[in-house]
Write a protein that holds these residues in place. Structure first.
Motif: not given
Length: 227
Positions: A65-70, A33-43, A52-63
């Motif tokens: 900015p404060p005050g911006v609606k999720p 689900w959103k922000d979970y780690l999962a494997p991908i393949i890239r060049s 590569c092990l990456a988080s699902y959602g290209i803009v993780p929730r933790r990134h």
């Protein structure tokens, strides 16, 4: 839109080319689900495919900015890849990835109410979905990766047009044929990359009812040592 899918097991991932020697501490859940780690393949830097092990959602929730609606970035519409601020930099840099899956989930309303369906290959084989990836600088100085999946219109697709609410636009993930994955990852021109964003034959796919049985776990900060 697909916001949940079933990953290959560690053993299954090892059958996808030369990826049997994954780091011993890499872990990912069966359902992502959103922000979970999962494997991908890239060049990789050498031009060869790499896991590569990456988080699902290209803009993780933790990134966000404060005050911006999720907001959600698990899916990137093919029609606006070069326009959306969340996706355009990765698209223009051709930071392409392939997301391995056993199947993904969509809501089907043919019964008159939403029923969760799984969608996979007719032969039960693993498959790849086209995506984009990017890197993030973390507070501790480490670098992490995240990814999104690319979607296309599916109004005329015999299988995917059955999903989602009757009045909603029908969308589908972009399934990349196994013999085209390396070519997709190696694209060096956005127009060539765009030529891969096409429907996958419905006759090679299948769907089945898949009521949710796994409780969605709360998301914790990723273990940055995995990257």
């Amino acid at each position: 839109m697909c916001v949940n899918y079933h990953t290959p097991t560690r053993e299954q991932f090892g059958t996808l080319g030369a990826f049997s020697d994954l780091p011993a501490d890499w872990r990912w859940p069966d359902e992502v689900w959103k922000d979970y780690l999962a494997p991908i393949i890239r060049s990789g830097r050498d031009g060869l495919p790499e896991p590569c092990l990456a988080s699902y959602g290209i803009v993780p929730r933790r990134h966000i900015p404060p005050g911006v609606k999720p907001f959600d970035t698990m899916n990137a519409r093919a029609e606006s890849l070069g326009e959306r601020r969340s996706f355009a930099p990765s698209w223009r840099r051709l930071q392409l990835c392939a997301v391995p899956m056993a199947w993904f989930y969509e809501p089907c309303y043919e019964s008159g109410r939403a029923q969760r369906h799984a969608i996979g290959m007719q032969d039960d084989s693993l498959f790849f979905v086209a995506g984009l990836w990017r890197e993030w600088s973390e507070a501790d100085g480490s670098m992490t990766s995240s990814f999104t999946q690319i979607t296309i219109n599916a109004d005329d697709h015999p299988l995917m047009s059955r999903m989602h609410k009757p009045d909603d636009e029908k969308r589908s993930l972009v399934v990349i044929a196994p013999d085209e994955v390396e070519d997709w990852l190696a694209c060096r021109d956005v127009e060539v990359a765009r030529s891969f964003l096409r429907p996958y034959p419905a006759g090679r796919m299948k769907d089945w009812a898949a009521p949710q049985t796994v409780r969605k776990a709360p998301v914790e900060s990723p273990n940055l040592s995995l990257f």
